[in-house]
Enzyme design. Structure first.
Site, short mmCIF file in Angstrom:
data_model
loop_
_atom_site.label_atom_id
_atom_site.label_comp_id
_atom_site.label_asym_id
_atom_site.label_seq_id
_atom_site.Cartn_x
_atom_site.Cartn_y
_atom_site.Cartn_z
N GLY A 12 91.69 17.19 12.28
CA GLY A 12 90.94 18.45 12.37
C GLY A 12 90.85 19.05 13.75
O GLY A 12 90.14 20.03 13.95
N THR A 71 86.06 14.38 15.16
CA THR A 71 86.77 15.34 14.31
C THR A 71 87.01 14.74 12.93
O THR A 71 87.14 13.52 12.79
CB THR A 71 88.14 15.73 14.88
OG1 THR A 71 89.00 14.59 14.85
CG2 THR A 71 88.04 16.26 16.29
N ASP A 72 87.08 15.59 11.93
CA ASP A 72 87.64 15.13 10.67
C ASP A 72 89.11 14.80 10.96
O ASP A 72 89.70 15.32 11.90
CB ASP A 72 87.52 16.21 9.59
CG ASP A 72 87.58 15.63 8.18
OD1 ASP A 72 88.07 14.50 8.03
OD2 ASP A 72 87.12 16.30 7.24
N TRP A 73 89.70 13.95 10.15
CA TRP A 73 91.03 13.41 10.45
C TRP A 73 92.07 14.53 10.45
O TRP A 73 92.32 15.19 9.45
CB TRP A 73 91.37 12.33 9.43
CG TRP A 73 90.99 10.96 9.88
CD1 TRP A 73 91.80 9.86 9.92
CD2 TRP A 73 89.72 10.49 10.36
NE1 TRP A 73 91.13 8.75 10.41
CE2 TRP A 73 89.85 9.11 10.68
CE3 TRP A 73 88.49 11.09 10.57
CZ2 TRP A 73 88.80 8.35 11.20
CZ3 TRP A 73 87.43 10.34 11.09
CH2 TRP A 73 87.59 8.99 11.39
#
Length: 807
Positions: A232, A228-230
């Site tokens: 996200g 995941t994006d941080w």
């Protein structure tokens, strides 16, 4: 499964624990089984690993690393091999800093010139972006570590990036927004992929089964990890079912418990978790092997020289009236502009690199051979007007043969988390240019910025050199172009429109409050301008040289196109020849031309070389929404070889056998798309294209705020505390900008203003959990005392639970 025996030794709790971060930058380890943690670091154009504790969100200064030119800059080189070389040096530095996964490159499309993160992305064209990214990935992974291609997908704006719903038709999704990722997977063989924050057609990307399973895992056969994006992750269990291995950063084990509960309840089969664990273990173990080999610290000077070579090949000469460049020997130059003293060389946000060395223009003149008669700042960097600086600059300019004017965008205008407000450069710089023009018309502008800008002032400069964001050695590289030591060979990887209003997404960027509609469909960048016959300032693929090139003798067969390229000037140089293809059929709407190949080749003065650009599986394909697969139209195709998208030198035709697929569209219902005039499509026609009604793009102000609503929405919350908090945040942003703390103001906008409530738990490393967020939401929704009591109670429960675990 590759690690079946090891996985069988794990408890359910251990398996679930691997699915989330240990802290802000590391994955979890299991010491008893010999499973180490991985370190993940930002690094699209240089390693960003901070010296502070790993549980810090990355706002501290990083360990010194080579700051290479940004992706937007390197894309102008059109050189896959150069991209691979950068990747190799990035990989070497990652090894030296004990980084397992390098978070880059970014391959999102430049749908709109105002996207604040365009400096991190390659191009408006998916083929060029994909090929450049594949080079980076091969280079990075040649050292055994992993690249992590981002942000998957349709993340083409920064405003409301963590909550916005991207509405895009399936064909545009496949042909424009997924093709670069496909090339990164199939040709670059990336080991990791980062999911984006946004929703895609109603579903968060890392939970989107069509995206993650049907396309990524199924069609492309991807075996690597999705991270995941941080912050996200929305629903952790739904993300796991879609095949999302690693949630970052740490949630202090909270989401691990959600996975355990889902498996025990039967919502998720344990085999699904095992497959995710297996893929994550493969990433851990394969990248860990890189540290079993002996390695030394990287050569700082050597890497700096490589950064310089990259910048030299990516700088674009846009205008050269009266052959003002290269500067003639002995010409006296006045150096004007704040960016000459303090180079603008990189963007802002998570990609900010602490350079090992930093070249500044004023320190490099002596070796360049250019005769400088002095320097004046000319303008205030952040837009404040200063008449005295203009007066001093004009006095200097009067005594010069040529004025070198360094202008562009400042560091906080192009930044992660914020989109630009306009395509203009600051007014105080234009006022300086106008004043200089009155006293000396031999002006060469050196532009420093990471994205396209309007240039209503271009008639007042004789020369225009665009350095983009050239990294730590960019300043010296520009001087080598100005002096003629290097022949410019960069060409634009994006179109420069005359006005922002000319862009195809002008009417649909950044969208509404809840969603953004990609009504222009496949018509982004040059695909739109060329098809709709809209004049542009500089076309895609454009760039000048100090020599000239002639194209001749085109030959086309089913395998590719061959032609001759002659350097007809007096200076050795490199030319970028571009292959464009156009279908002569009118049954399916298509752009006037599409890039399908390119080559960069060095040719000595007077020399002729035979060049071949092969066709590949993407040359003639289009995505058919009726058959739901890639098809080929059986028709004649124009094969065009050009020096840019607007400068086609050779044309031939070839008939290609088709796949016989049915026509997917009713032409009568899609007139704008068949005409290519797709900049202001009606909602009705867009709905005909996507096959369903578009969602309401405004927030529902009658409902209580929930996990996926943002702090920005507190402005209409029922609770007075939430409304007060909103106004305090707005005031803090305004005040910090007012006192010149623009970077701090940007952090408020990026990290707080657009943050969904769930992000309070996802981005605080376990300091706040989701039950505590429930209490915060009660307060926001008008139940102050009930919410405060709930918040404090859940905080105490969390503290007690952690103490018991330690015992």
């Amino acid at each position: 499964m590759k690690y079946k025996e090891l996985i069988e030794k794990m408890t359910l709790e251990e398996k679930a624990s691997l699915m989330s971060g240990k802290d802000f930058w590391q994955s979890k380890d299991i010491e008893r089984l010999g499973i180490s943690s991985m370190f993940l670091a930002d690094g699209p154009h240089g390693i960003r690993k901070q010296a502070a504790a790993a549980n810090h969100p990355g706002l501290n200064v990083g360990i010194p690393a080579t700051c290479f030119p940004t992706a937007a800059t390197v894309a102008n080189s059109w050189n896959e091999e150069l991209g691979e070389k950068i990747g190799e040096y990035l990989g070497e530095e990652a090894i030296a800093q004990k980084v397992n996964v390098l978070l880059g490159p970014g391959v999102n499309m430049k749908r709109n010139p105002l996207c604040g993160r365009n400096f991190e992305y390659f191009s408006e064209d998916p083929y060029l972006a994909g090929k450049m990214a594949a080079g980076y990935i091969r280079g990075i992974q040649s050292h055994g570590i992993s690249a992590c291609v981002k942000h998957f997908c349709a993340n083409n704006q920064e405003e409301r990036r963590m909550s916005i719903d991207t509405i895009v038709d399936e064909r545009a999704l496949r042909e424009i927004y997924l093709t670069a990722f496909e090339i990164a997977v199939r040709e670059g063989k990336t080991k990791a992929m980062m999911s984006s924050y946004n929703r895609l057609n109603g579903t968060y990307t890392n939970e989107n089964m069509h995206l993650m399973q049907d396309i990524l895992r199924g069609e492309w056969g991807y075996k690597g990890c999705v991270i995941t994006d941080w912050g996200g992750s929305n629903d952790r269990v739904t993300g796991l079912l879609a095949g999302n291995e690693l949630e970052m950063p740490s949630t202090a084990g909270e989401s691990d418990q959600e996975i355990i509960k889902a498996i025990k309840s039967g919502r998720v089969k344990e085999e699904v978790l095992d497959e995710c664990v297996d893929r994550l273990l493969d990433l851990i173990f394969t990248t860990e092997k890189a540290y079993h080999r002996p390695h030394t610290e990287f050569d700082v000077e050597k890497h700096h020289r490589v950064a310089q070579k990259v910048a030299e090949e990516a700088i674009v000469l846009l205008k050269n009236e009266d052959n003002i460049l290269p500067l003639k020997f002995g010409k006296k130059v006045a150096v004007i502009g704040d960016f000459a003293k303090d180079a603008r060389y990189q963007g802002a946000g998570s990609s900010l690199v602490n350079p090992t060395i930093l070249d500044h223009t004023l320190n490099c003149f002596e070796e360049s051979g250019i005769v400088s008669i002095g320097y004046e700042q000319g303008f205030e960097r952040y837009g404040k007007k200063n008449e005295k600086r203009i007066e001093k600059a004009c006095e200097l300019a009067k005594n010069a043969d040529v004025v070198l004017l360094y202008i562009g965008l400042d560091e906080v205008t192009e930044a992660e988390g914020l989109d630009r407000q306009s395509m203009r450069i600051p007014e105080n710089q234009i006022e300086l240019l106008n004043a200089l023009y009155e006293v000396n018309q031999n002006i060469v502008a050196i532009l420093s910025c990471g994205s396209a800008v309007e240039m209503p002032w271009i008639d007042k400069v004789k020369g225009l050199l665009h350095g983009y964001l050239g990294g730590q050695a960019g300043a010296r590289s520009i001087l080598r172009i100005l002096s003629g030591d290097v022949n410019p060979s960069g060409k634009l990887a994006e179109t420069y429109p005359i006005r922002y209003e000319d862009t195809p997404s002008f009417h649909n960027f950044p969208g509404g409050e809840a969603s953004v509609e990609y009504r222009e469909s496949i018509y982004i960048g040059y695909r739109y301008y060329d098809t709709a016959n809209v004049d542009v300032l500089f076309p895609f693929g454009y760039g000048l040289s100090y020599t000239t090139f002639e194209y001749s003798d085109i030959e086309v067969n089913k395998y590719g196109v061959t032609f001759k390229l002659t350097n007809s000037g007096s200076v050795a140089g490199m030319e970028i020849a571009q292959l464009y293809v156009h279908s002569k059929s009118t049954d399916i709407f298509r752009p006037k031309k599409e890039l399908k190949g390119f080559v960069k080749i060095f040719i000595n003065a007077g020399e002729t070389k035979t060049v071949t650009i092969p066709f590949d599986d993407k040359t003639f394909r289009y995505f058919n929404v009726k058959t739901n697969k890639w098809e080929i139209e059986g028709t004649e195709y124009e094969i065009m070889i050009g020096a840019s998208s607007a400068d086609i030198r050779l044309i031939d035709t070839i008939f290609i056998e088709g796949t016989g697929a049915p026509v997917p569209y009713d032409k009568e219902l899609l007139p704008s798309y068949y005409l290519g005039k797709a900049s202001n499509v009606s909602a009705e026609e867009f709905e005909n294209l996507i096959g369903h009604t578009v969602p309401i793009s405004q927030w529902d102000r009658t409902k209580p705020l929930g996990y996926n609503d943002t702090i920005e929405q507190c402005q209409y919350a029922k609770g007075w505390v939430a409304r007060l908090a909103f106004h305090l945040i707005v005031f803090a942003y305004w005040f910090l900008k007012k006192i010149g703390k623009r970077s701090s103001a940007n952090i408020i906008m990026m990290s707080i203003y657009h943050l969904p409530f769930r992000g309070i738990a996802k981005m605080t490393g376990g300091a706040v959990n989701m039950p505590m967020v429930d209490g915060i939401l009660m307060i926001a929704n008008g139940h102050f005392f009930k919410g405060l009591s709930h918040l404090l109670r859940e905080r105490n429960n969390m503290i007690k639970s952690r103490k018991q675990k330690k015992l």
